[in-house]
Design an enzyme around this catalytic site. Structure first.
Site, PDB file in Angstrom:
ATOM      1  N   HIS A   1       0.871  -1.177   0.000  1.00  0.00           N
ATOM      2  CA  HIS A   1       0.000   0.000   0.000  1.00  0.00           C
ATOM      3  C   HIS A   1       0.912   1.232   0.000  1.00  0.00           C
ATOM      4  CE1 HIS A   1      -2.841   2.920   1.782  1.00  0.00           C
ATOM      5  NE2 HIS A   1      -3.820   2.074   1.503  1.00  0.00           N
TER       6      HIS A   1
ATOM      7  N   LYS B   1     -10.429  -0.833  10.502  1.00  0.00           N
ATOM      8  CA  LYS B   1     -10.600  -2.038   9.687  1.00  0.00           C
ATOM      9  C   LYS B   1     -10.909  -3.243  10.575  1.00  0.00           C
ATOM     10  CE  LYS B   1      -7.229  -0.460   6.224  1.00  0.00           C
ATOM     11  NZ  LYS B   1      -8.029   0.222   5.214  1.00  0.00           N
TER      12      LYS B   1
ATOM     13  N   GLN C   1      -4.289  -5.163   7.020  1.00  0.00           N
ATOM     14  CA  GLN C   1      -5.231  -6.095   6.403  1.00  0.00           C
ATOM     15  C   GLN C   1      -5.163  -7.495   7.007  1.00  0.00           C
ATOM     16  OE1 GLN C   1      -7.509  -5.180   4.309  1.00  0.00           O
ATOM     17  NE2 GLN C   1      -6.781  -3.147   3.769  1.00  0.00           N
TER      18      GLN C   1
ATOM     19  N   ASP D   1       3.237  -4.529   8.085  1.00  0.00           N
ATOM     20  CA  ASP D   1       2.020  -3.739   7.912  1.00  0.00           C
ATOM     21  C   ASP D   1       0.845  -4.697   8.081  1.00  0.00           C
ATOM     22  OD1 ASP D   1      -0.255  -2.504   6.996  1.00  0.00           O
ATOM     23  OD2 ASP D   1       0.620  -1.786   5.118  1.00  0.00           O
TER      24      ASP D   1
ATOM     25  N   CYS E   1      -4.772   2.598  -3.592  1.00  0.00           N
ATOM     26  CA  CYS E   1      -3.520   3.102  -3.004  1.00  0.00           C
ATOM     27  C   CYS E   1      -2.372   2.124  -3.228  1.00  0.00           C
ATOM     28  CB  CYS E   1      -3.669   3.403  -1.505  1.00  0.00           C
ATOM     29  SG  CYS E   1      -4.917   4.623  -1.153  1.00  0.00           S
TER      30      CYS E   1
END
Lengths: 148, 424
Positions: B138, B241, B218, B215, B379
């Site tokens: 991202h 999220k 997600q 990261d 993104c």
């Protein structure tokens, strides 16, 4: 409620499938780029201008049906128009796709098939990208144009 | 040690049946109608909806608890501080970190990554050092590293991916070396849904002497993430999220690293003693929490973690995976539909393109069927370039989604194909 068919008229599908005046114009003396980064819509507009008149106009690029059809219709409409007429068409087009309650301005010709865009606020930027790119080309702006 | 693929199949097999109707009843917004149709919200990778428990927690805070934290002698301030710190403990448990001191609250994943880049990166990167990211990152895990590389003269290197959307691990191993200082990698791709084998990658990076930031924006909503098992140095995630409020994120950092790092922002709360001659900083994690934070949101994020735990992350993952399988199977019978991201290990993210129909046109037509998806570059512009597409459409699943909503998605795609003259 807005109707999908008002947005996606047959003329728009036709211009999306077979964009008119598509390609690079070798005789162009003005060009500008439009790029909506969030969408990925991208186009280059080529204009051949002499004596305050648009003698020829073509475009290249890729985008959604609305932005492609809008660019294609723009090229058809502008060919042979004076710069003054082009400016008036830009103003009229902008009014037509952004002002919810205003009547569709006169003299817009086949551009009126894009009037349905006003019911789809998220898609106004698609329809106006080529027109703002035109403004940049006419006013000699070099940075790519965005309508996002 | 189990591989990621094994873990996923184990989760799928566990399939602790999730009562979707009961879960749906917890989310008030799911009653909304869009263009006269029931809302099918399939844009969960962008942000997911909030259960009543989270919404009520936030308003209850303002009704009963509102005061500034870490500074008042009055009772309300103490209770607000306790609630805020309780959210930190819940986060520590959720991530299986060793200590609450390893949990820094931020505004989101983006701020967490920027914090590490500007604090750890600025203190440790020299000209010629290397930072490794991947093609599937991202923008928030690319741009902060480009910025710090520009500032320090370090070099950004990019792990390529296969056509299926898996990292080229051989290329990754080849990149690791004495110059590698930081590896910053997505646990799960927001576009492809790929679950990357971060545990192995972390071990390999450590062997080369590099630190690793994962990261987790997600992954945290879909996989059990265990800081001690992963052994990552930093892990970033977003509350919004994960069924929590927007504007809240987490940076997990190993305590020794956080303690050695300079502050990111200066201000109130992050100091121990201020004088014009010399200011000393507060211990971690307060050193990284300058200013009054989003107290209500942080406490409500704690409520979101309680909610996820009560439903069960394994059950959520299994449910989402069954929806992904169903969508993948239905896609086979749609002419001209190409799935972007066909990795062996995936979460419930379903990106696709349809011949002759731009993703934005699909998005508008699906919206008219009440189906909310994402259309665009997500993104991840370098990834779009890798696949040679300007944009994709993406449906992404959460605990409250149903097979009927997947059907609504495919009905909408069929409608779009008809409109565009691609079907009879």
């Amino acid at each position: 409620m807005s109707d999908l068919r008002e947005l996606y008229q047959e003329v728009i599908f036709d211009h999306n499938r077979r964009p008119r005046n598509f390609g690079k114009l070798a005789s162009a003396n003005r060009t500008a780029e439009g790029f909506n980064a969030l969408c990925g819509d991208r186009l280059t507009l080529y204009l051949e201008i002499a004596d305050d008149k648009i003698h020829n106009v073509m475009f290249e690029g890729s985008g959604c049906a609305i932005s492609t059809a809008s660019a294609s219709l723009l090229t058809e409409t502008l060919k042979g128009k004076s710069l003054e007429e082009a400016e008036a068409l830009f103003q009229g087009f902008h009014k037509m796709v952004t002002e919810d309650d205003a009547p569709v301005p006169e003299g817009m010709g086949k551009l009126t098939v894009l009037a349905g865009v006003r019911e789809f606020p998220a898609r106004v930027k698609c329809a106006t990208l080529s027109w703002h790119t035109l403004q940049a080309a006419l006013h000699g702006e070099h940075a790519p144009v965005s309508t996002e | 040690m189990k591989s990621t693929a094994q873990e996923v199949s184990a989760v799928t097999a566990a399939a602790t049946a999730l009562d979707v109707a009961r879960v749906r009843a917890d989310f008030p917004i799911l009653q909304t109608r869009v263009h006269g149709k029931p809302l099918a919200y399939l844009d969960n990778a962008a942000t997911c909806q909030k259960p009543r428990a989270v919404i009520e927690c936030e308003s209850r805070y303002y009704e009963t608890l509102n005061a500034n934290i870490h500074r008042g002698v009055h009772d309300l301030s103490q209770r607000a501080t306790d609630a805020y710190e309780a959210a930190r403990s819940k986060t520590r448990q959720f991530l299986n970190a060793r200590s609450d001191k390893e949990i820094v609250f931020t505004r989101g994943t983006t701020e967490s990554i920027n914090l590490v880049a500007q604090s750890y990166g600025r203190a440790n990167l020299r000209a010629g050092d290397e930072v490794i990211v991947s093609t599937m990152e991202h923008h928030s895990n690319i741009v902060p590293w480009q910025m710090i590389c520009e500032q320090t003269g370090a070099v950004l290197r990019v792990v390529p991916i296969t056509d299926e959307g898996e990292l080229d691990l051989e290329a990754y191993r080849g990149m690791l070396g004495a110059r590698t200082k930081i590896v910053a990698i997505a646990h799960v791709s927001n576009v492809l849904g790929t679950i990357n084998p971060v545990r192995e990658m972390i071990a390999q990076a450590h062997a080369a002497g590099a630190v690793v930031l994962v990261d987790g924006a997600q992954s945290a909503p879909h996989l059990v993430v265990d800081m001690q098992a992963l052994d990552c140095d930093f892990f970033a995630l977003s509350s919004h999220k994960l069924y929590g409020p927007t504007g809240i994120g987490v940076l997990y950092g190993k305590q020794a690293l956080l303690e050695a790092m300079p502050p990111y922002q200066g201000g109130g709360s992050m100091i121990s003693r201020v004088s014009f001659a010399k200011t000393t900083y507060a211990p971690v994690p307060q050193k990284f929490e300058a200013g009054t934070p989003h107290i209500a949101g942080t406490i409500a994020f704690g409520a979101a973690l309680d909610y996820v735990n009560s439903v069960g992350l394994d059950a959520i993952a299994a449910h989402e995976h069954s929806l992904l399988d169903y969508a993948t199977q239905r896609a086979q019978s749609v002419p001209g539909l190409r799935i972007i991201g066909t990795a062996r290990a995936k979460v419930g993210v379903f990106s696709f393109v349809v011949d002759g129909i731009h993703a934005h046109d699909l998005g508008t037509i699906l919206d008219h069927e009440g189906v909310a998806i994402r259309a665009g570059h997500h993104c991840a512009m370098p990834l779009m370039e890798r696949y040679g597409v300007a944009a994709t459409a993406r449906a992404s699943f959460a605990a409250y989604n149903t097979r009927e909503e997947v059907d609504a998605l495919f009905n909408g795609i069929e409608r779009a194909r008809k409109l565009f003259g691609r079907a009879n």
